[in-house]
Structure formats: C-alpha cells, structure tokens
Design a protein around this motif. Structure first.
Motif, PDB file in Angstrom:
ATOM      1  N   GLU A 278       0.788  -1.150  -0.025  1.00 44.44           N
ATOM      2  CA  GLU A 278       0.152   0.082  -0.032  1.00 44.44           C
ATOM      3  C   GLU A 278       1.142   1.344   0.152  1.00 44.44           C
TER       4      GLU A 278
ATOM      5  N   VAL B 183       2.208   1.803  -3.344  1.00 40.81           N
ATOM      6  CA  VAL B 183       1.006   2.268  -4.569  1.00 40.81           C
ATOM      7  C   VAL B 183       0.806   3.835  -3.959  1.00 40.81           C
ATOM      8  N   LYS B 184       0.706   4.221  -2.764  1.00 40.89           N
ATOM      9  CA  LYS B 184       0.421   5.532  -2.294  1.00 40.89           C
ATOM     10  C   LYS B 184       1.823   6.562  -2.830  1.00 40.89           C
TER      11      LYS B 184
ATOM     12  N   ASP C 178      -7.903  -6.986  -2.565  1.00 40.31           N
ATOM     13  CA  ASP C 178      -7.026  -5.748  -1.983  1.00 40.31           C
ATOM     14  C   ASP C 178      -5.703  -5.924  -2.913  1.00 40.31           C
TER      15      ASP C 178
ATOM     16  N   MET D 229      -4.507  -2.893  -5.846  1.00 41.60           N
ATOM     17  CA  MET D 229      -3.337  -2.372  -5.812  1.00 41.60           C
ATOM     18  C   MET D 229      -2.134  -2.407  -6.700  1.00 41.60           C
TER      19      MET D 229
ATOM     20  N   LYS E  45      -2.848  -0.668  -9.916  1.00 39.17           N
ATOM     21  CA  LYS E  45      -2.385   0.620  -9.908  1.00 39.17           C
ATOM     22  C   LYS E  45      -1.026   0.901  -9.801  1.00 39.17           C
TER      23      LYS E  45
END
Length: 405
Positions: free
Chosen positions: A286, A289-290, A314, A318, A321
């Motif tokens: 995560e 990805v952020k 999930d 992710m 992306k």
C-alpha cells in the motif's frame, strides 16, 4: 566498559560447553526466574515459553555472544530487533539485574562444579557489558516513542472502530485513540504490541501484530489469524476474534520493529509471504502504491487454500495501480484444483527464478518452515544476503534449510 583479556579468554573457553548445554541453561533460567518473579509473566509471551521458542532464541543469543565476546559488534545486528520487542513489551532497565542473577544461577545449576567461581565471575562481567548495550539502545527507543508526534509512554488504550473478516481465519481490527488525538507515524512493516486481560487468566497476555495498512492514515489496522485454541496457544487470537468488538478497547504500544520497507531504494522489490505473513507486506504494498512507485514490484503469496487467503482482492486492486507490478499466488491444498492461479503446491525455486532477478530486494515473511524453505532458494539464485530481508513471527531462531511443511 571494556572486558579484560582474562574475561574474554574465560568466556571463549566456555563456548564448547555452551554449544551442548545452552538450551538446558536457558530453560532452567526461565523456570527459576518465573518461579521467583511471577509478575514477569505479565511481560513474556507464555505460548513462546511453552513451545520452547523463547528458550531456543535466548540460547542462540548467549552462544553467539560467547563466540563473539572479543568482537561484540558482530552480535549487534541481532540486538536491534530484540530491543524493539523489549521496548514494545515494556522491558525496563530494572529488569536486567533480575535476568542476570537468574542467568548466572542457571549456568551454575546446569554445569555444576564445572562452573567455577572464575567462570561465573567472567560471565557476570560479560553480562553487565551486554546488558548495558541493550539498556542504552532501548532507552533511546523509549525516548523516541514517547517524544514523537502522537507518541506515548508504555501502553495506550485504543478503540476498535471497525472489525472486518478478511478470510476464514483472519480478521482485521481498525484502531484509533479514544481521545481522538493523532496516532504516531510508523514505517511499513512495523508491528504494535497489544496487551489483553482475559477473564479467568491470572496474568496479562502480550502479543505483537504487524500493522497491515500503510502509514499516513488516521488509524492502525492489525489483521489477526485465529490460531488453534489449545492452552496456552491461540488464547489471544481466539479472544480477539470472539470477544473484542466495535467499541471495545485494546491496550497497545507505539509501533516498533526493524523489518521495514526501504522506500528510497529503486531496485526491483519482491514481497514474498506465506499465510498470515502477508500482513506486513500489505503495509509495504500500500505504501508503494501511495507513492506511485515505478519500481518493478512483485507480490508473491502462498496460502493453504482459497478460503484462508486474505486480502486477495485488495492486492489485485493495488497491483493494478502500479506502473510495473505483478501478483503471483498459489495454494498448497486448493479447494478448486482447476482454479486460476500461478502455482499449486509449495512455492518453489522455479517460480522464484522466473520472476526475480539477482538485483531484486526480497522481503520475506511467514511461518518458520516457509522461511527455512524460501531463504536458501533466494541465496541459490544469487541474490545478495543484504537483499534478503525477513521477519520472524515469534522469537528469532536459527534458520537451517528444510522443506516447507
């Protein structure tokens, strides 16, 4: 304080004996210490004691310290993760004399007349030096955790504001501060210590759970696997699953741990997990990805079967992306043998070889058999030791290659 050459020579002379009797010594140590100081059972993980893992881990550290007594800097890499655990559990300076007394007593008990006054004196001197190293490192950790933005001393009551079933065996608990204040930042891969008082149990129970979300949210998330309940195993996980609900509170520490994603690196990265070992990997993924990372990112997960595979959707979302991400997963005992997946059976060298390069930075987390299976494979593929980074769930033990079971 530097050790005298005489002390170094005496400690070195005990290495062969420690190699044979180290677990007997640490077993006697814990037994005697808890008999005389049962209040310490509020700190130590009783399940790890019953499994013998804590005794083995301490035995390995004592043995390593003896072998490297003339070059203690060689032991420092093992000190840092233990110090993180100590800070999370609330081990303090005043506990070290108790530990020292009972460790020396256990050496004398197990070795008998072979543990001369000279040997015990040398070990007392060496223990004080090693203890001072731990105390100093942990003092800095306590200071940092208390003084950082949103930090606190010891344990803080966090409120469960959401509870989500992720698979047949894993449930997530979303936590925030009761007073509404901000939570401290953390590094992806870190964990928190939680403490619960279970009705009918004499002592508090402490467990350390990885944070399964990225930093930067206004909450913590831990994702807990329900373990088979057989005293003292599974007591905490079953209590959380069955008796902790939205609106309840859990005592928790500031995040700790040194198994963390280096977000400044640019080399390809692989997040490799088995079972509930995927929880710190979800935090790392995560985070990547952020940050809209353009690194080559490979997320590899192995589970027993579809029903116990948490966060599958999930992870897919992710990975989609990312500019350069791929997801690989498989089951050792799939419910649907003809299902769509990358592998069936144990994660093997061929799959790793097909998807990793020699410059890939590998983060590995899972049960001990999984680690013992995967880590030697990565070495055989030519991946450098400093690029194979792994986390134990429980006390660190020596890893020797064996098939995953």
């Amino acid at each position: 304080m530097a050790l005298s050459q005489q002390t170094i020579d005496i400690i070195k002379s005990t290495v062969p004996v420690l190699e044979v009797h180290r677990v007997d010594i640490t077993t006697a140590f814990y037994k005697n210490m808890f008999n005389n100081h049962p209040e310490l059972l509020n700190i130590f993980n009783q399940a790890n004691q019953s499994k013998g893992q804590q005794q083995q881990a301490l035995a390995n550290m004592v043995y390593a310290a003896a072998k490297n007594i003339d070059q203690l800097e060689n032991v420092l890499p093992a000190v840092i993760p233990v110090a993180h655990k100590h800070r999370g559990l609330g081990v303090k300076k005043e506990h070290y004399p108790i530990v020292g007394k009972h460790l020396l007593g256990a050496i004398k008990e197990v070795l008998g007349d072979a543990a001369t006054d000279e040997i015990i004196g040398a070990w007392a001197e060496a223990y004080n030096v090693i203890a001072d190293v731990f105390i100093g490192i942990e003092a800095d950790m306590y200071k940092d955790s208390e003084e950082q933005l949103g930090g606190w001393e010891g344990l803080e009551e966090l409120e469960v504001f959401d509870k989500v079933k992720e698979s047949d065996v894993i449930t997530s608990f979303y936590l925030k501060r009761k007073d509404g204040k901000a939570l401290p930042e953390f590094n992806p891969g870190q964990y928190i210590t939680i403490r619960v008082q279970i009705p009918g149990e004499t002592y508090f129970h402490n467990r350390q759970y990885s944070l399964s979300c990225a930093p930067g949210n206004d909450y913590f998330r831990i994702s807990v696997k329900r373990e088979a309940e057989q005293q003292p195993f599974g007591v905490v996980s079953n209590y959380l699953h069955d008796h902790v609900h939205v609106g309840d509170t859990i005592e928790a520490s500031v995040p700790a741990g040194d198994f963390t994603l280096n977000i400044d690196e640019t080399a390809p990265v692989a997040l490799i997990s088995g079972g509930v070992g995927l929880t710190p990997m979800m935090s790392m993924l995560e985070t990547l990805v952020k940050r809209e990372s353009n690194r080559a990112i490979t997320f590899i997960h192995s589970a027993r079967h579809e029903e116990v595979h948490a966060f599958h959707k999930d992870a897919i979302s992710m990975i989609d992306k990312l500019e350069n991400g791929q997801l690989i997963y498989g089951y050792t005992n799939p419910v649907n043998p003809n299902g769509d997946r990358d592998f069936t059976g144990y994660l093997n060298k061929e799959i790793l070889q097909q998807n990793l390069t020699k410059d890939t930075v590998c983060y590995v987390c899972g049960p001990v058999p999984f680690l013992k299976n995967i880590i030697p494979m990565l070495s055989e593929l030519g991946i450098a030791e400093n690029n194979i980074r792994f986390e134990f769930f429980g006390p660190a033990i020596e890893l020797e290659a064996e098939p995953a079971v």
